[in-house]
Structures are given as structure tokens and as C-alpha cells.
Design a protein around this motif. Structure first.
Motif, mmCIF file in Angstrom:
data_model
loop_
_atom_site.group_PDB
_atom_site.id
_atom_site.type_symbol
_atom_site.label_atom_id
_atom_site.label_comp_id
_atom_site.label_asym_id
_atom_site.label_seq_id
_atom_site.Cartn_x
_atom_site.Cartn_y
_atom_site.Cartn_z
ATOM 1 N N LEU A 28 51.341 104.874 47.927
ATOM 2 C CA LEU A 28 52.380 105.878 48.167
ATOM 3 C C LEU A 28 51.754 107.258 48.158
ATOM 4 O O LEU A 28 50.629 107.456 47.695
ATOM 5 C CB LEU A 28 53.506 105.790 47.130
ATOM 6 N N THR A 29 52.500 108.201 48.679
ATOM 7 C CA THR A 29 52.033 109.587 48.762
ATOM 8 C C THR A 29 53.166 110.495 48.291
ATOM 9 O O THR A 29 54.309 110.272 48.653
ATOM 10 C CB THR A 29 51.669 109.921 50.229
ATOM 11 N N GLU A 63 56.604 109.343 49.760
ATOM 12 C CA GLU A 63 56.544 108.640 51.036
ATOM 13 C C GLU A 63 55.813 107.328 50.872
ATOM 14 O O GLU A 63 54.775 107.258 50.218
ATOM 15 C CB GLU A 63 55.803 109.484 52.080
ATOM 16 N N ARG A 104 39.414 103.523 56.529
ATOM 17 C CA ARG A 104 38.149 102.977 56.055
ATOM 18 C C ARG A 104 37.633 101.842 56.919
ATOM 19 O O ARG A 104 36.454 101.770 57.256
ATOM 20 C CB ARG A 104 38.327 102.493 54.611
ATOM 21 N N GLY E 35 48.103 111.072 46.365
ATOM 22 C CA GLY E 35 48.383 109.718 46.818
ATOM 23 C C GLY E 35 47.798 108.661 45.922
ATOM 24 O O GLY E 35 46.855 108.889 45.164
ATOM 25 N N GLY E 37 46.691 104.471 46.165
ATOM 26 C CA GLY E 37 46.476 103.395 47.122
ATOM 27 C C GLY E 37 45.594 102.355 46.477
ATOM 28 O O GLY E 37 45.671 102.125 45.268
ATOM 29 N N GLN E 39 42.616 102.769 46.116
ATOM 30 C CA GLN E 39 41.653 103.537 45.323
ATOM 31 C C GLN E 39 42.213 103.734 43.927
ATOM 32 O O GLN E 39 43.176 104.445 43.720
ATOM 33 C CB GLN E 39 41.420 104.889 45.995
ATOM 34 N N GLU E 86 34.141 104.425 52.029
ATOM 35 C CA GLU E 86 34.492 104.149 50.631
ATOM 36 C C GLU E 86 36.004 103.991 50.508
ATOM 37 O O GLU E 86 36.756 104.570 51.290
ATOM 38 C CB GLU E 86 34.084 105.332 49.742
ATOM 39 N N ILE E 87 36.425 103.271 49.491
ATOM 40 C CA ILE E 87 37.859 103.171 49.235
ATOM 41 C C ILE E 87 38.449 104.564 49.032
ATOM 42 O O ILE E 87 37.839 105.409 48.378
ATOM 43 C CB ILE E 87 38.123 102.277 48.006
ATOM 44 N N GLY E 88 39.616 104.771 49.617
ATOM 45 C CA GLY E 88 40.263 106.079 49.475
ATOM 46 C C GLY E 88 40.195 106.897 50.749
ATOM 47 O O GLY E 88 40.618 108.047 50.769
ATOM 48 N N GLY E 90 41.956 106.590 53.313
ATOM 49 C CA GLY E 90 43.302 106.948 53.744
ATOM 50 C C GLY E 90 43.875 106.101 54.858
ATOM 51 O O GLY E 90 43.276 105.112 55.288
HETATM 52 N N1 LIG Z 1 51.782 102.288 51.816
HETATM 53 C C1 LIG Z 1 51.495 103.579 51.759
HETATM 54 N N2 LIG Z 1 52.455 104.481 52.008
HETATM 55 C C2 LIG Z 1 52.177 105.798 51.980
HETATM 56 N N3 LIG Z 1 50.955 106.289 51.689
HETATM 57 C C3 LIG Z 1 49.954 105.421 51.442
HETATM 58 C C4 LIG Z 1 50.167 104.044 51.447
HETATM 59 N N4 LIG Z 1 49.008 103.434 51.155
HETATM 60 C C5 LIG Z 1 48.088 104.403 50.981
HETATM 61 N N5 LIG Z 1 48.646 105.609 51.145
HETATM 62 C C6 LIG Z 1 47.978 106.903 51.042
HETATM 63 O O1 LIG Z 1 46.647 106.771 51.491
HETATM 64 C C7 LIG Z 1 45.721 107.197 50.494
HETATM 65 C C8 LIG Z 1 44.462 106.378 50.536
HETATM 66 O O2 LIG Z 1 44.751 105.028 50.390
HETATM 67 P P1 LIG Z 1 43.765 104.014 49.682
HETATM 68 O O3 LIG Z 1 44.456 102.709 49.650
HETATM 69 O O4 LIG Z 1 43.299 104.583 48.391
HETATM 70 O O5 LIG Z 1 42.503 103.971 50.604
HETATM 71 P P2 LIG Z 1 41.999 102.848 51.563
HETATM 72 O O6 LIG Z 1 42.993 102.827 52.675
HETATM 73 O O7 LIG Z 1 40.630 103.307 51.934
HETATM 74 O O8 LIG Z 1 41.984 101.580 50.768
HETATM 75 C C9 LIG Z 1 46.501 107.076 49.227
HETATM 76 O O9 LIG Z 1 46.008 107.981 48.253
HETATM 77 C C10 LIG Z 1 47.917 107.402 49.639
HETATM 78 O O10 LIG Z 1 48.102 108.811 49.689
#
Ligand SMILES: Nc1ncnc2c1ncn2[C@@H]1O[C@H](COP(=O)(O)OP(=O)(O)O)[C@@H](O)[C@H]1O
Ligand SMILES: Nc1ncnc2c1ncn2[C@@H]1O[C@H](COP(=O)(O)OP(=O)(O)O)[C@@H](O)[C@H]1O
Ligand SMILES: Nc1ncnc2c1ncn2[C@@H]1O[C@H](COP(=O)(O)OP(=O)(O)O)[C@@H](O)[C@H]1O
Lengths: 113, 402, 402, 402, 113, 113
Positions: A28-29, A63, A104, E35, E37, E39, E86-88, E90
Motif C-alpha cells: 500500500l501507499t 492507496e 524490479r 509505501g 510492499g 520490501q 533490489e526489492i523496493g 516499486g
Molecule cells: N498493492 C499495492 N498498492 C499500492 N501500492 C503498492 C502496492 N504494492 C506496492 N506498492 C508500493 O510500491 C512500493 C514498492 O513495493 P515493493 O513491494 O517494496 O517493491 P517490489 O515491487 O520491488 O517488490 C511500496 O513501498 C508501495 O508504496
């Protein structure tokens, strides 16, 4: 897929986030916003005893993109955790999302949520 | 001359200098974010402008040899004859320049105090000219009247550290400015809350700290009068907090943090003229009433729909007036004494004369300066620039990029 | 009396006064944004409350003529008999009121230190009552014991500038508060990181600056003892930075900026009781160990799941205890000397007695005050108000509108 | 020895200490938000590092008995023989340690000034080592040359309060750093505007306040020289504001708030070497030209595509050089006098020799230190860490959580 | 028309913006968000050695409305410039946009983008 | 229902909000954003006389969910109140909204707007 946009009280954000993670929604964001709605008439008195109705109040926008099947569950989790019953609890808007990409990996669609 | 007194007056001067950055923060924090840098700039520029004006012609006008009990002559122009090593006419325990620079710090902060009245809408170019003129023809004469051998000092009006010269002077100038400038766009309909409460409190803290130099330094010696002034300054500030916070708690339902900071300043303002003439117990009363009165005065102006942006009149004008009056009412209680052969009623009358004279001069001359600027180069920025904010519009800068 | 000493003590008093706004910023910056103004308000209100209480009845309880080695009597109530021009019983080189106001600044900052323990959750009304009571029945007696002719001074326990009176006292009161208040909502699960690191460092800088007045001013004269106190204060603060930063670098993998600020404060706390009794080399050791110890103590409390919001016990309680002990261990090394006929072991024992007595008094009396308030008007705001934040809930203000 | 002078020097020392947190804010506000805490940390760590280094070996290298007019010997190692009660070789009106700690404050701020050159990209570990080395082998020798009995003092080069020792030294070290570090990522393409203008002005205000201790304290007595130094310090700062603001108004179309703060600092830098040798009228010229010159110098470096992040060379290097030169040009005008039998031309030549020597030493030795660190442990953080910002990357902290 | 919403690392924003302008996309809007996720587990140690898992990290939301034909290009530019592997890194979300108006001129539709 | 997203000048926000409330639209949410568009070339001169083109300017995003029938009216109110005629006035985007929920009551659909 759908995007859930919830405008909620700042003081309920932690509850909502915890409730969501318990229900299996981790991604989430959030954004700091200010909002105006039915919640009105917070009369503020300034340094000089000046009374002004402040109609813009701090809120948090949460979101979250979810698959269609999870939509209802996610909404009900948010509603439950965000509700105080007082005016100003906020709104939830649902919008269609046509595509999701994970930066990623380049994964697309439901795998990327 | 002795090293203790010289060390004292120099450090007191340093403390008073620090009040202006303190005021910059106090005012800057009260302003809206989009005007924060510009509001701070006003105070900081006073350090530049009045700092130079004072050594060139300000000091001689205020403290040069007396002309008709009204103004100083040009003997000390450019500090000629003002020695860094030998005492001058005003204090024989320190070099003349030490007295001069201590007084100079007052000439810096007084116009800075005025800037709160026209914050968030004044054109910078007009501000520069206004400040040069105001120090020269409003500040310097009143300083002369009270301390430089002028008619108010002669009369026997008491003003220990600047209740008239600094606070009534700037506070009433602020009233004139509020009238001539008119209200900010959105005044009364949009919220114009302080954008940075910690900054306001920090500013108030620095002001309080510097005020020890202001009041206790005005003893011009590290002696018992300085000790008394120091003690009553601290006590009145403390009582001022209690007064204003109580008022906001009672009338606005919550004890205000901005109110605590404002109350401290109100107490400090009110004790200023009295600091060498009353003891600690009267100082509690003076501070407490100042907190209450200034709270009410600031609100009154708003109800009159006048926009003195940062309540300069309410705090400095009314606080200074109350202090000048209280000096007459309480002189000799706990410290000091009525001048030989002067009855209390007479003393109060002298105070009233000084108050009225300062109100009149500050109001009229400030109004004239502003009116001339208004019809020539203009006082206010455009409506659009005001909406955008002075930081970007006037200085091309943004206070914060967080 | 001489002007140098009077100038010195007045300016030292001004410096100590400035520590409270400094602390307001230090604490305010450590709090979360939604409680920033309220946290600052706590410290600032201490200036108002303790500032008035001290001149009314605080000074006489602490420094009035001794009653049973335990408390002062009411001779100096409302400063009656406390002259602004003549010396008093505690220092013959300055007017009595100069000594009084210097001590008053300590009475302002000590309750302000305590507020860090219950930050982010205390009801403002309860805070006001607590502060009045705490200054009166916790602070004043301990000050009397150590400096006002009470039993600890009599015993020969050394406390140059307030290791017991200020730091152990406030730090242990904080421990009692942490126990009685209970944890903040979300403690241990939600991040409660400092909201403003520059503000924390600014606060630490002002504290350091003010501490020169605190420690070197406690010499009550501009003499060699003041010089020594000044030098060791600076050195211990510097060493405290190195100690805490090293710990955070080693154990938390990164050198912490908040740690640098906290380490400086830890060093300053620890050198406080020792400042007139040890030389520069011991001060390095005292400061360094303070930085290390206070880092560990702050962490210990968290592991015990106790919520002393801003680590007052860790820094002031443990730092003060270490300093009081170190004073016994190092007295006479580089400066000062053991009292005639007192062996070091005996001195250390005296220090331990003073430490234990202060811990006990501060803990028990603070706990009683808080417990009474808890069962009467209540100590904490509602859970919802705590979640909203005290700025809006208690003061109707928002720290920042950027 | 007398209490006035001791009070004076201790309070002057406290003021100079406060300059370093002031500088931390000045620099911190000029940096970008993501590097705010790390930039502040640099200055604050100098208080820790130089604070300890100075009492251990810094003082003896700078002020210990002379070895070949180049450096002090180890007699005062760990302050052995530096008494807190008896005068030392440099001032007979105060205890030796009072002189020592006053000088120590200069040794703290000088390396802190250098940090502005490599802000936003230096590795913290390298910074710690650099600072230890720089204080030891750049600062201490130059201090010895000028004030500790070294060859520049011998020669008759005038440097009242550190134009060479502090400002040219740090400013030229900054130039070396700019060359060796290379530019920040995005320099010249991305905006790198100050993230917090109020913080910059607050920093400048604290610097100004502290500079009274710096310059007037350098008289080492509360006498006429101190009074003069105080007056010209204030006046040059004021004139510096006017100079820089005018330049920004003319050339960048708007009067800059950051420019006002920078101009004050430029004026203060330039008056530093001259403060005890020139009167108020020359100080206006010195300050005004400093404001203009430093504005141009800062711009020049950018046009040369050199990245001295916070314009240390422009302000301190060039401002200090101008001040050193101006000291020769104006000595004796309004205050002080040319040394007996020295013609003005000769004096100017001496100033030039001192300037060249300081430039050379600061540049070469700084470059060597940095080069060694570069090829061993490395000077810069990784590109990714630089993009993320040093606050998180190096300290695991975020300056603001608003 | 479509709205591309990309949640990316703050330290990649400049790269992405430059890459977009090079590819001819100048209009965009960014917002500071936080956010959560995949990460996770950034364990932070507080002043008192207290370890807390901070799951909300600062991110930047980049919003850009593009015509349908430019959609894929824009996405690939963003993905390329924002990726670290890397994880994170977006997510990118694509949503339909029904109408676009340029406030200054009142122009509508593709001309307004 | 539709979501109107308007990116406007910060100095016009109060006008727009007042105009909206006068037209009967009270609910809205605003966010501080920065944007890049046709508005370019604001050359900024730094402390050291360094000139940099700042292409990201502060803007305010105003979000408002309205029923279909009110859409055009709302847009025209915003356009009128936000327009200065200079470059940088901003854009309005309209997106579909599928569901609206009022958190306080759980009401859905048009009743919840
Ligand atoms: N389902 C979602 N809905 C809204 N925002 C999301 C969602 N999943 C991830 N995000 C946003 O994307 C950012 C990065 O996601 P993350 O899962 O950490 O990285 P990755 O996609 O590399 O695994 C999060 O910090 C969040 O802000
Ligand atoms: N039509 C709308 N469009 C966008 N945001 C809205 C709208 N209505 C309400 N909001 C947002 O929801 C918040 C809470 O709405 P409000 O009407 O005060 O509460 P409630 O739904 O409990 O009556 C507002 O502050 C605003 O941010
Ligand atoms: N394609 C776009 N996608 C998202 N936001 C945009 C887009 N184009 C413009 N914007 C936003 O609108 C703002 C104003 O646009 P700009 O082009 O400068 O003004 P104008 O529309 O008057 O030419 C920009 O700062 C940006 O925030």
C-alpha cells in the motif's frame, strides 16, 4: 484489478495498516493530504482571539491496488478499522486499473500486485 | 572604568543583538510558510540597515549634544569624537563607544519590531527606505527625548530600558501601518495560522535571553540595579506566560502554546520601563496583567477588522503603555524610589505625558512616512504576488524544501 | 562585592535560563511531529510556573534559614529580606538576589527535565499541578539538603553544580513517571523516531552553551574554580559525544546524529557534580564513560519495556549517578582536593549516601504526587487524543503548516 | 588577574563555542534535506573531536614553548603545567586555562568551517580521521606561527582574531577539498538549493552573536580594544549584509535572504584580522567590500565548475584574504596604530607574506591528507548512497518526519 | 488516454525524469508518499537502542497522463530508469483517463496532454 | 461517478475552493505536489550566482469525486477559478470511479459522495 483510494483520519492509519496486514494485504501507499467534506465548522481561535472556520483538515490517503476478488474484503477491512462513527471518517473510492507492472522484475498483471 | 562593567555592557550588547534574530524567528514562525523567509528577512535587514545608520548618523541624532531638548546635533556624526577607550557623557565607567553600541542594538531591534505589522504584504524596496527613514526621524528623536537629554527625561518621566522608546514607539507605529496598509488578502476568511510553532517558541526563548541584556544592561553597570532589573525581568516574563495562557484557556477553551510565547513577550515588554524602579512582587502583577491585557488588545484589533499581522500593537503598544503606567504606579515598591519631592500622582502624570507624546509622535510621523511611500513607489506587492507569497515573489527563494 | 563577579553570575543566570528553551527544542525534536508543540510547551511552562513559584515560596524553602537540616523556613517568603543590593548568607561577593535568581534558573530547568518522561501522553492540566507540587516538595527540599545548609552538605557529600539536585532528582522522578504512566500507545510496535534532528542538535547546542553558566557559574565567582569548571564542562561534553557515537556505531551499525547530541548531554550531566573538584584529564574519562553508560541505560529501560519517552532516566538519572560517584573517585585529581582529613573511601561513601537519599526521595515523593493525580483528575489524555496527538488535542494547535 | 577579565574571557569562550552549533545550522540549512542531519553532524562532531584533541595535544602544539618558530613542543601535553588558577605565558590577567579554552574554541570551529566544502558526499569514517589530522597538522602549526611565538607573529604580520589562522586556513583547505573530492552528482544540472532558509538565518544570527566573543574576546581583556573590536565587528557584519544583498539584487534580480545571511558572515570574516586595529569607518568599507567580493568569489568557483558545496572558499578564503590585506591597508585609521617604525607599505607586505604562507600551507597539507585518505579508505560515499542522501546512508536517520 | 502512476525510489526520481524528457515526455507530476510492499524488515535502532521494523518507506509517486499510443514507450522508459533490481523498486499502475483539459486554454483531449 | 483531478497553481487554491463551495461542491481533497509541464525555464540563481533551470514547480492537486451529472459543472467552475492565462495553469484529468463508500456509515454509491 482495482485501485482502492481511502481518505481516512490520520490517527486511524496505524489501525488500518495493521488490520490490512493481518488480512494479508501488505502492499500500500499513503500520502498526507488535506480534505474538506461534511466535517465542518471546526472553529479555530488564533493568537489574537480571531475565530476562523478551518474547513481543510489533515487526512491520509491510502492507496492500494488489489485483484478484483480481494476488493470487497479489502474494503470491509478498511471500513472497519477506520470507522469512529463521527463525521470526518472519510471516503473510499474504487477505480479500475488496467495494468500493473513490478519495476524490479518487469512482471505484469496480478503477479505484480 | 572597570573591567567588570565593560564586560557587562559588551555582553549585554551581544545579548540585545541576539534579540533581533530571535525576533526574526518569532515573527517568521507566526507568518505563513510562503512568507517565512521574507518575514525573517525584514528583521535581519534591520541589522544591516540600522547597524550602519546608527554609527553614521543615528547615534549623533539621539545622543549628540542636545538641540532644544528635541534632538542631538551632528557632533558625533560618523562616531567622530566617540572614543573606544575614554568614557563619554553618559557613563563614566565605560568607554563612550561601549555605551554607543549598547544603544545601537536598541536602534536595530525597534524597527524590526515594527515589521510585524506589515508582514506578508510589504514591498521589499519600500521596506528598505521606510526603515532608514523610521530609524532616523522616529526612533532617534524619541530616544533623545527620553535618554539623550531631551524634554521627557527632563520632565522626570521614567523609562528604564525603553518602554516608550522601543515598545510604545514600535507598537504605535504598527498601528499606523495597519491602518495605512490595509488588510492582507483573505484576512478574516482564510486561516492565517502560525506556520511553525517551535520556531515561535525558540524566538521567544532567544528574546527572553536577550532581554536580560536589554533591561539589566540598562543599569549601565554590574550593580544592584542590574541585579534587580534581571530578577524582575525574569519574573514578569514568567507571570506573563501565566496570564496569557490562562486567558486562552478560559476564552479559547485550550491553553495555547503560541499564547505562552506571546505572554512571555508581553511580560517582558511591560517590565521594560519599570525594571530599575520596582521590585519582584510588583513585577508579578505587571507581568500577569500584561499577559491578560495584551491578549485582549490583540483580539480587539481583529474585532475592529484591523490587520496588524503579527499583533505588534497589541503586545508592544499596549504592553509598553501598561508598563509605562505601571512604572509610575509601582515605583519604589520593592526597589528604587520616587524622585525626591515628586508625589506618586505627579509621577503617574509624567508617565502619561510621556505615553501621549510617544503615541502621537510615533503615530503621526510613521503615518506620514508610509503615506509618502504609498503615493510614490507604493507599499504593497501586487495581489498576485501576495497570493504567491513574498518568499518567491520578492526574494526568489523558498523557505523550505523538505 | 565586585562588578566582575556580579556580571559573571548574572550572565551565568542568563545562560542557565536559555537552557530551558534549549531543552524544549531538544525534547521537542525527539518527540513525534504531532506532539512537538505540546512537548515544547511543557518546558516553556516550567519557565512560567517555576519562575513565579521560586520567588514566592521556592527560594525560601530551599535556601531560607534551616529547619532541622531538612528544609528552609518561610523567612524569605516572597523574597522578603532578600536584597538586590546587599549580599546574603550564601555569597558575600554579590547581592543576595543575584544568588537567588541563579538558583531560580536551576529550579526552572529541573522540572522541565522530568517532562521528557511523560511526553506525548500527559494531560496538560495534570502537568500544571504536578509541576507546582514537584518544585515545592521534591526540588526545594533536595536543594536545601545539598546547598541550603541541609544534611547532605553537612555530611560532606560533594555536588558542585547539581548532580544530585538537578540530574538524579529529575532522572529518578522520570523513572517513577515511566512506571506510573505506563507506555505510550504503540510503544514497541510503531516507530517513534525523532521528528526533527536539526532541532535536537540545536537544543543540545544551546544546552551545552548554557551549561557553562550552570557549572562554571556555580563557582559563584569569576575565579580559578570557574575556569576549571568551564574547561572540564567543555571537555566532558566532547568526550560524551565520542562515547555515545562510538556505541551507536558499534552496536547499531551507524554513528548516530541523535547519539552525538545525546552523548554531549550525557557528558555534561556527569561532569556537573564534579566540575569544581576534578581537572581536565578525569573529565575526559567521566564524559566518555557517561556517553557509554547512558547509551546502555537508555536501552536497558526499553528492554525492560518501560516507556520513559525521551530517556530522561537513562541520561540524567544514570548520568547523574555516575557523575556523583565519579566526583568521589576523582576529586583532587587535576583540580581541587579531598576535604581535610577525609579519605577517598570515605568520600565515595558520602557520595553513595547522597545518591541513595536522592534516589529514594525523588522516587517516592514523585510517585506519590503522580499517584494522587492519577486517582483524582487523571494523568493521561484519552487514547483517541493520544492518537491524534497532543498538539491538536490539548492545545488546538499544529506545530507545522509547511 | 581580575574578575572582570576572567568573566569576560570565559563568556567570550562560551560565545565562540556557540558558533559551532550556529555553523551546523547555517551549513545544515544550506544543504539539501536528505543531507541535513549529516551536514550538521560534521560540525557537531568537531566539537567532540577537536574538543578532546585540543586538551590532549592540540594546545601544546600550538601554544607550547616554541620550537624553531614553527611549532610548540610537548610541554603542555594533556594540559600538564597549564594551571586553572595561575596565569600562563600569554596573558597575565587570567588563569592559563582560561586562555587555553578560549583558543580551544577556535580549534573547534575551524575544522567545522572546512566541512562545508565536502558536504553531501564525504564518508563519515574518512571525515573523522581527516578532522583529527587536520587540527593537528594544519591548524595547530598555523596558530603557532601567528599567535604562539612563531615566525609570522615575529615578522609583524597582524592577525587580530584569526583571519589567517581560522578563515584563510579553512577557506583554502576547502578549495583543496573541492578539487580532490570532485563535484557532487548532479552538480550544475540539478538544483541544489538550501532546504531551510530560516535555519540558515538562525545559524547566521548565532554566528554573529558568537563572533563578538571571537573578535572582542581576542583582546583578552575587557578594555578599550575589546570595545573597539566589538563595535567594528557589528558594523562590518551590517555592511556585509548590505553588500551581498545589493549584489544579488543587481545581478540576480532579487534581494536574496540567503545572501543577507551570507553577507553578514562575509563581513564578519573580513573584519576578524582587523578588529583590534581599525576603527568603525574602515569597518564599513571592509564589510561592504567583503559582501561584494565574496559574492563574486562564490560565483567564480561555480563558473570554474568547482564544487565547494557551501562556498567556504568564497566566503572564508577570499573574505579572510581581503580582511588580512585590509588590516594592513587600514591599520591605525580610527583605532590602533602601525607598529613603531613600520611603514604602511611594509605592513601590507607583511600581510601578503602571511597570506601566501597560509594559503600554501593550508592548500598543500590539506591536499596531502585528503589524497592519502582517498587512496586508502576512500573519501566519498558510493553514488547510490549519495543519491539516497547521507542522513539515511551514513547515519540511518532522517532529518525530518513531519 | 491513460494515467501512469509509478511508485519509485526517491533516489531514482532524477534519472527517471531525465529519461522521460529525453524520450519526449515533459509533463508529469510527482508526490512524496510512503509505501509498504515486499520490501520489509528495515530494522531501525532508535536513540535508546530500541529496534523497530519500519515498514513504511519514503517513495515518490510519479503521475503522467499519456496518449494510448505512447503508453508502452513511457512505461518502458520508466521501468528502465527506475530499476535497481533490489526489492523496493516499486510498481507502475495504469488507469483509464476519460477526459483531459488544459486549464489555461480550455483545450480538451489529446491536444491538452 | 467520476474523479476529477486538477493540478493547479498553489496561489489559486483558495479561489477554486471558494468557487466550488459556492457552486455546491464541498467535498474535496488536496495534495501538495510538484509538476513539470510546458511551463519551463524558470532560471534560478543560487547563493553562488549559479543558474539552474528549475523545471519542477510546486503545484496543488485537487481531487474531487462527483456524480456524472455534476461533472461538467464542476470542471467549468475549476477552470474558471484556476485560470490566469499564463503558462503553468495546469491540467484537469477525469477518471471513472466504480464505487464510493462513506466510511462512517457504510453508505455506498451516489449517496456517499
Ligand atoms: N498493492 C499495492 N498498492 C499500492 N501500492 C503498492 C502496492 N504494492 C506496492 N506498492 C508500493 O510500491 C512500493 C514498492 O513495493 P515493493 O513491494 O517494496 O517493491 P517490489 O515491487 O520491488 O517488490 C511500496 O513501498 C508501495 O508504496
Ligand atoms: N467528493 C469528494 N471528493 C474527494 N474527497 C472527498 C469527497 N468528499 C469527502 N472527501 C474526503 O473525505 C474526507 C472526509 O469526508 P467527510 O465528509 O468530512 O466525512 P464523512 O464522510 O464522515 O461525512 C474529507 O476531508 C475529504 O478529504
Ligand atoms: N501529462 C501530464 N501528466 C501529469 N501531469 C501533468 C501533465 N502535463 C502537465 N501536468 C501537470 O500540470 C502542471 C501545469 O502544466 P503546464 O504544462 O506547465 O501548464 P499549461 O497546461 O498551462 O501549459 C505541471 O506542473 C504538471 O504538474
Amino acid at each position: 484489478m482495482k485501485k482502492i483510494e481511502a481518505i481516512i483520519r490520520p490517527e486511524r492509519v496505524n489501525h488500518v495498516k495493521d488490520a490490512l496486514v493481518d488480512a494479508g494485504f501488505s502492499g500500500l501507499t499513503t500520502t498526507q493530504v488535506t480534505g474538506r467534506g461534511a466535517q465542518r465548522g471546526i472553529v479555530h481561535t488564533g493568537r489574537s482571539g480571531q475565530s476562523i472556520t478551518i474547513d481543510m483538515l489533515p487526512k491520509v490517503k491510502l492507496e492500494m491496488v488489489v485483484t478484483n476478488e480481494h476488493l470487497d474484503q479489502a474494503i470491509s477491512v478498511i471500513v472497519k478499522a477506520a470507522r469512529t462513527g463521527e463525521i470526518g471518517d472519510g471516503k473510499i473510492f474504487v477505480q479500475p486499473v488496467e495494468q500493473v507492472i513490478r519495476v524490479r522484475t518487469g512482471e505484469e498483471g496480478e503477479a505484480a500486485v | 572604568m572597570n573591567t567588570g562593567d565593560i564586560a557587562w555592557i559588551l555582553l549585554a550588547s551581544a545579548l540585545v543583538l541576539l534579540m533581533t534574530p530571535g525576533l526574526a524567528l518569532f515573527y517568521g514562525g507566526l507568518a505563513r510558510s510562503k512568507n517565512a523567509a521574507a518575514t525573517i528577512m525584514h528583521s535581519f535587514m534591520c541589522m544591516g540597515i540600522a547597524g550602519v545608520v546608527w554609527v553614521l548618523w543615528g547615534y549623533t541624532l539621539a545622543f549628540g549634544p542636545d538641540v532644544g531638548r528635541f534632538i542631538g546635533d551632528f557632533s558625533f556624526f560618523g562616531l567622530s569624537g566617540v572614543s573606544a577607550t575614554e568614557p563619554g557623557p553618559y557613563a563614566d565607567n565605560m568607554p563612550h563607544q561601549a555605551f554607543m553600541i549598547f544603544q545601537g542594538m536598541f536602534a536595530i531591534i525597534t524597527p524590526a519590531l515594527v515589521t510585524g505589522a506589515f508582514a506578508e504584504r510589504m514591498k521589499f524596496s519600500a521596506f528598505v527606505i521606510f526603515t532608514i527613514l523610521w530609524v532616523t526621524i522616529v526612533y532617534a528623536p524619541v530616544a533623545h527625548w527620553v535618554w539623550g537629554g531631551g524634554w521627557l527625561g527632563e520632565l522626570g518621566a521614567l523609562d528604564f530600558a525603553g518602554g516608550n522608546v522601543v515598545h510604545i514607539n514600535s507598537g504605535v507605529a504598527a498601528l499606523a501601518a495597519a491602518l495605512i496598509f490595509g488588510r492582507r488578502l483573505g484576512f478574516g476568511s482564510e486561516p492565517m495560522e502560525p506556520h511553525n510553532v517551535p520556531m515561535v517558541v525558540l524566538g521567544a526563548g532567544l528574546l527572553w535571553f536577550g532581554w536580560f541584556g536589554f533591561n539589566a544592561g540598562s543599569a549601565l553597570a554590574a550593580d544592584g540595579t542590574a541585579v534587580n532589573a534581571f530578577v524582575v525581568t525574569n519574573t514578569a516574563a514568567a507571570a506573563g506566560i501565566l496570564g496569557w495562557v490562562a486567558m486562552s484557556w478560559i476564552f479559547d477553551s485550550k491553553p495555547s502554546v503560541i499564547g505562552a510565547a506571546s505572554g512571555a513577550v508581553a511580560g517582558l515588554v511591560a517590565i521594560t520601563p519599570a525594571a530599575g524602579f520596582v521590585g519582584p512582587m510588583p513585577s508579578i502583577i505587571i507581568g500577569l496583567i500584561a499577559g491578560i491585557l495584551c491578549y485582549l488588545a490583540a483580539g480587539l484589533l481583529v474585532r475592529l477588522n484591523l490587520d496588524d499581522s503579527l499583533s505588534v500593537w497589541g503586545v508592544h503598544g499596549i504592553g509598553g503603555t501598561w508598563g509605562a503606567l505601571a512604572t509610575g504606579l509601582f515605583v519604589g515598591i520593592g526597589f528604587g524610589e520616587l524622585a525626591e519631592g515628586v508625589a506618586r500622582g505627579e509621577q503617574v502624570l509624567n508617565q502619561v505625558v510621556a505615553i501621549v507624546a510617544t503615541w502621537a509622535w510615533a503615530f503621526v510621523v510613521t503615518a506620514v512616512i508610509l503615506w509618502v511611500l504609498k503615493v510614490t513607489i507604493g507599499l504593497r506587492v501586487s495581489d498576485n504576488d501576495e497570493a504567491v507569497g513574498l518568499d518567491v515573489a520578492e526574494h526568489g527563494e523558498t523557505a523550505y524544501r523538505l
